[in-house]
Design an enzyme around this catalytic site. Structure first.
Site, PDB file in Angstrom:
ATOM      1  N   CYS A 226       4.455  10.337   7.468  1.00 48.95           N
ATOM      2  CA  CYS A 226       5.804  10.875   7.701  1.00 48.95           C
ATOM      3  C   CYS A 226       6.873   9.791   7.493  1.00 48.95           C
ATOM      4  O   CYS A 226       6.560   8.623   7.282  1.00 48.95           O
ATOM      5  CB  CYS A 226       5.888  11.415   9.120  1.00 48.95           C
ATOM      6  SG  CYS A 226       5.661  10.123  10.365  1.00 48.95           S
TER       7      CYS A 226
ATOM      8  N   ALA B  60       6.525   6.826   9.730  1.00 50.21           N
ATOM      9  CA  ALA B  60       5.474   5.900   9.264  1.00 50.21           C
ATOM     10  C   ALA B  60       6.024   4.989   8.173  1.00 50.21           C
ATOM     11  O   ALA B  60       5.754   3.778   8.152  1.00 50.21           O
ATOM     12  CB  ALA B  60       4.273   6.682   8.749  1.00 50.21           C
TER      13      ALA B  60
ATOM     14  N   ARG C 272      -2.742  -0.905  10.107  1.00 43.47           N
ATOM     15  CA  ARG C 272      -2.359  -1.221   8.719  1.00 43.47           C
ATOM     16  C   ARG C 272      -2.799  -2.625   8.316  1.00 43.47           C
ATOM     17  O   ARG C 272      -2.827  -2.970   7.159  1.00 43.47           O
ATOM     18  CB  ARG C 272      -0.849  -1.042   8.538  1.00 43.47           C
ATOM     19  CG  ARG C 272      -0.379  -1.186   7.082  1.00 43.47           C
ATOM     20  CD  ARG C 272       0.917  -0.459   6.875  1.00 43.47           C
ATOM     21  NE  ARG C 272       1.547  -0.731   5.607  1.00 43.47           N
ATOM     22  CZ  ARG C 272       2.567  -1.572   5.430  1.00 43.47           C
ATOM     23  NH1 ARG C 272       3.053  -2.254   6.464  1.00 43.47           N
ATOM     24  NH2 ARG C 272       3.109  -1.735   4.248  1.00 43.47           N
TER      25      ARG C 272
ATOM     26  N   HIS D 190      10.977   4.760   3.867  1.00 41.50           N
ATOM     27  CA  HIS D 190      11.181   3.492   3.145  1.00 41.50           C
ATOM     28  C   HIS D 190      12.673   3.306   2.865  1.00 41.50           C
ATOM     29  O   HIS D 190      13.238   2.245   3.072  1.00 41.50           O
ATOM     30  CB  HIS D 190      10.456   3.486   1.792  1.00 41.50           C
ATOM     31  CG  HIS D 190       8.982   3.696   1.875  1.00 41.50           C
ATOM     32  ND1 HIS D 190       8.292   4.374   0.905  1.00 41.50           N
ATOM     33  CD2 HIS D 190       8.073   3.314   2.799  1.00 41.50           C
ATOM     34  CE1 HIS D 190       7.014   4.401   1.231  1.00 41.50           C
ATOM     35  NE2 HIS D 190       6.851   3.765   2.369  1.00 41.50           N
TER      36      HIS D 190
HETATM   37 FE1  CFM Z   1       3.681   0.386  -1.321  1.00 43.55          FE
HETATM   38 FE2  CFM Z   1       1.545   1.543  -1.363  1.00 43.55          FE
HETATM   39 FE3  CFM Z   1       3.401   2.021   0.536  1.00 43.55          FE
HETATM   40 FE4  CFM Z   1       2.079  -0.367   0.423  1.00 43.55          FE
HETATM   41 FE5  CFM Z   1       0.357   0.557   2.331  1.00 43.55          FE
HETATM   42 FE6  CFM Z   1      -0.163   2.432   0.526  1.00 43.55          FE
HETATM   43 FE7  CFM Z   1       1.652   2.982   2.385  1.00 43.55          FE
HETATM   44 MO1  CFM Z   1      -0.824   2.747   2.996  1.00 43.55          MO
HETATM   45  S1  CFM Z   1       1.701  -0.494  -1.630  1.00 43.55           S
HETATM   46  S2  CFM Z   1       4.110   0.103   0.789  1.00 43.55           S
HETATM   47  S3  CFM Z   1       0.979  -1.498   1.897  1.00 43.55           S
HETATM   48  S4  CFM Z   1       3.383   2.524  -1.505  1.00 43.55           S
HETATM   49  S5  CFM Z   1      -1.470   1.149   1.577  1.00 43.55           S
HETATM   50  S6  CFM Z   1      -0.280   2.489  -1.752  1.00 43.55           S
HETATM   51  S7  CFM Z   1       0.198   4.203   1.614  1.00 43.55           S
HETATM   52  S8  CFM Z   1       1.009   1.748   3.916  1.00 43.55           S
HETATM   53  S9  CFM Z   1       3.753   3.445   2.193  1.00 43.55           S
HETATM   54  C1  HCA Z   2       0.853   5.260   6.774  1.00 39.17           C
HETATM   55  C2  HCA Z   2       0.098   3.957   6.806  1.00 39.17           C
HETATM   56  C3  HCA Z   2      -1.117   3.931   5.930  1.00 39.17           C
HETATM   57  C4  HCA Z   2      -2.188   4.875   6.429  1.00 39.17           C
HETATM   58  C5  HCA Z   2      -3.522   4.578   5.848  1.00 39.17           C
HETATM   59  C6  HCA Z   2      -4.573   5.629   5.819  1.00 39.17           C
HETATM   60  C7  HCA Z   2      -1.614   2.488   5.894  1.00 39.17           C
HETATM   61  O1  HCA Z   2       0.993   5.872   5.724  1.00 39.17           O
HETATM   62  O2  HCA Z   2       1.318   5.647   7.805  1.00 39.17           O
HETATM   63  O3  HCA Z   2      -4.288   6.818   5.837  1.00 39.17           O
HETATM   64  O4  HCA Z   2      -5.720   5.215   5.733  1.00 39.17           O
HETATM   65  O5  HCA Z   2      -1.773   1.944   4.831  1.00 39.17           O
HETATM   66  O6  HCA Z   2      -1.875   1.934   6.968  1.00 39.17           O
HETATM   67  O7  HCA Z   2      -0.765   4.303   4.614  1.00 39.17           O
END
Ligand code: CFM
Ligand code: HCA
Length: 541
Positions: A62, A65, A96, A194
């Site tokens: 969400c 997150a 994370r 983001h």
């Molecule tokens: Fe960029 Fe990602 Fe993301 Fe990421 Fe992550 Fe991710 Fe995420 Mo999980 S590189 S910041 S460190 S888009 S693994 S593929 S989903 S937290 S919002």
């Molecule tokens: C997020 C964080 C997450 C979740 C990872 C997962 C992460 O989206 O809230 O579902 O295994 O990287 O910690 O993407």
């Protein structure tokens, strides 16, 4: 491996069969989120960044997150207070794996979770008083450099004014207290969060110091790098060896103090474009700092990114030093990677992650001989899939001696190279246009590209494609393993990492190989190997 026309058609038919299980409207919706790669169709389009249909078991997160968990959470010297029910904090506490370390005596709050633990009575009578008390307690006991207050869903629904609370607290304590209206329901995924986080960091922190010049030569920021499993430490090790001065990392192992100076960097590297392109663009607009897309996942991508950076600065000594460091690193990793490749060659993978890794990790898989047969993103936007129009356009300075600017996309500046005209021919082909390709163009004919892959489709595509490994997240990991297939979490790296940079690639290869060679799989038979396949029977007696 690219498939023949005939095989591609078979895959298209198989897809229609998978989609048949949906009601008509859902089928139409999901059809537009899935592409069977077929170069004969020309530029292929995909629907992305739209609301997940109710009833679908999505892997998405969400807006809260994306804001608190992803962008703000890794900043270690700030206290991140979550205004909401305890579950929102508890679920995300430490999962994370964004690592951070500090010198003795410095503030490091990375292992804490601060939550107002909202109860029913707070929803009925309002939770502002609780939040005020929480800020008092956290500031007095933890002495943070700054505070963030992030809103969860109920905050927006009941109308608690976190902005006013933040303002009053800022006055009381004389440190920045920033509020983020990133209620979980905003937008369609993490992506909205983001953006909210990017905006406030830029307005309130980045560029807020008096520093005018960077403290070192070749000053860079690393954007969209969150130090999962120690990734940014491995990247920084190599960058420092070459001679770069890392002003800030956004936001892995990041600090309020570093962020304040970020405007002094000469170049911004963008590792994860999806989560932080907004800051890259705002820094370019406000301070004129160009940004460069990089990819430090995989040996070849890392080497290429380092070469691109050296090219940007254009200093022959830096270019030479870069080559020396690359040669030194390659000498250490290439032989080892070859050994792992022997055990992995010919295998296939699904690579489904958030908004950039679904693409970034494909090259690393390839380096150990693994083809990605299905890939996708949870919440990326269309340009992450389809790429952007790329028009190399090289402009010379007034006396026609030096390249003043190279535009690599239609309307965005990405380079201001200080390179003499004579070297133009030499560098022309090296401009990293491939990073603007998007995922679809980089995939082989017959592969699947799936946006917002859900649990039903995961199981169906596994049955169809029989991959040897699945790279995704925690929400599907155990379902996959119960189907007899190794699963590698590409969010948290399970308990491992780093996977970025040269040494990270070796660690990744080791972990993936271990996944294949583990004797565990002898005890599980995937459904298609034990026929007939009844729902729910995946083990042999
Ligand atoms: Fe960029 Fe990602 Fe993301 Fe990421 Fe992550 Fe991710 Fe995420 Mo999980 S590189 S910041 S460190 S888009 S693994 S593929 S989903 S937290 S919002
Ligand atoms: C997020 C964080 C997450 C979740 C990872 C997962 C992460 O989206 O809230 O579902 O295994 O990287 O910690 O993407």
């Amino acid at each position: 491996m690219a498939l023949s026309k005939h095989e591609i058609e078979k895959r298209k038919k198989a897809l229609e069969k998978i989609l048949e299980a949906y009601p008509a409207k859902t089928k139409k919706n999901r059809r537009s989120h899935i592409v069977v790669r077929d170069t004969s169709e020309g530029a292929q389009e995909i629907t992305a960044n739209t609301r997940t249909l109710p009833g679908i078991m999505t892997n998405r997160g969400c807006a809260f997150a994306g804001c608190k968990g992803v962008v703000l959470g890794p900043i270690k010297d700030m206290a991140h207070i979550v205004h909401g029910p305890i579950g929102c904090s508890y679920y995300a506490w430490g999962t994370r794996r964004n690592k951070a370390k500090t010198a003795e005596g410095e503030v490091n709050l990375i292992n804490y979770a601060f939550s107002t633990d909202m109860q029913e009575s707070d929803v009925v009578f309002g939770g502002e008083k609780k939040l005020i008390a929480m800020i008092d307690e956290v500031v007095e006991t933890m002495k943070p450099k700054a505070v963030t207050i992030t809103a969860t869903c109920p905050v927006g629904l009941i109308g608690d004014d976190i902005g006013s609370v933040a303002k009053a607290a800022e006055k009381k304590y004389g440190i920045p207290v920033m509020s983020f209206n990133c209620e979980g329901y905003k937008g369609v995924s993490q992506s909205a969060g983001h953006h909210i986080a990017n905006n406030v960091l830029m307005q309130r922190i980045i560029g807020s110091s008096d520093l005018e010049e960077p403290a070192g030569k070749y000053a860079i920021n690393i954007l969209g790098e969150y130090n999962i499993g120690g990734d940014s430490w491995e990247i920084e090790r190599v960058l420092k060896d070459i001679g770069y001065h890392v002003v800030s990392v956004m936001t892995g192992d990041g600090s309020y103090e570093q962020l304040k100076d970020a405007h002094t960097a000469e170049l911004n590297l963008v590792q994860c474009h999806r989560s932080i392109n907004y800051i890259a663009e705002m820094l370019e607009e406000k301070y004129g700092t160009p940004w460069l897309k990089v990819n430090f996942i995989g040996v070849q991508s890392t080497a290429q990114s380092l070469r691109d950076m050296a090219l940007y600065f254009g200093d022959p000594a830096l270019i030479q030093k870069t080559e020396e460091v690359i040669a030194k690193e390659l000498a250490q990793v290439e032989v080892v990677m070859e050994q792992y490749k022997k055990l992995c060659e010919g295998k296939t993978a699904f690579c489904f992650v958030g908004g950039s890794r679904g693409h970034h990790y494909q090259g690393l898989f390839k380096e150990i001989g693994i083809d990605t047969v299905l890939a996708g993103y949870e919440f990326a936007h269309r340009d992450d899939y389809e790429g952007r129009e790329v028009i190399p356009n090289i402009k010379m300075d007034a006396d026609n001696k030096n390249i003043e600017e190279i535009k690599v996309t239609k309307d965005e500046k990405r380079y201001k190279l200080k390179i003499p005209k004579e070297r133009l021919e030499e560098i022309k082909d090296k401009i990293p246009l491939s990073y603007y390709n998007g995922m679809i163009k980089d995939m082989d004919d017959g592969t699947f590209i799936v946006d917002d892959l859900n649990h039903y489709e995961t199981e169906e595509f596994i049955k169809l494609l029989k991959p040897d490994i699945l790279a995704s997240g925690i929400k599907d990991k155990y379902v996959i393993q119960k189907m007899g297939i190794p699963s590698k979490q590409l969010h948290s790296y399970d308990y491992s990492g780093p996977y970025a940079g040269f040494k990270g690639a070796v660690k990744f290869a080791e972990d993936v190989t271990m996944g294949f060679t583990s004797p565990t799989w002898n005890y599980i038979v995937p459904p298609w190997k034990s026929s007939p396949t009844l729902e729910g029977t995946v083990t042999e007696g």
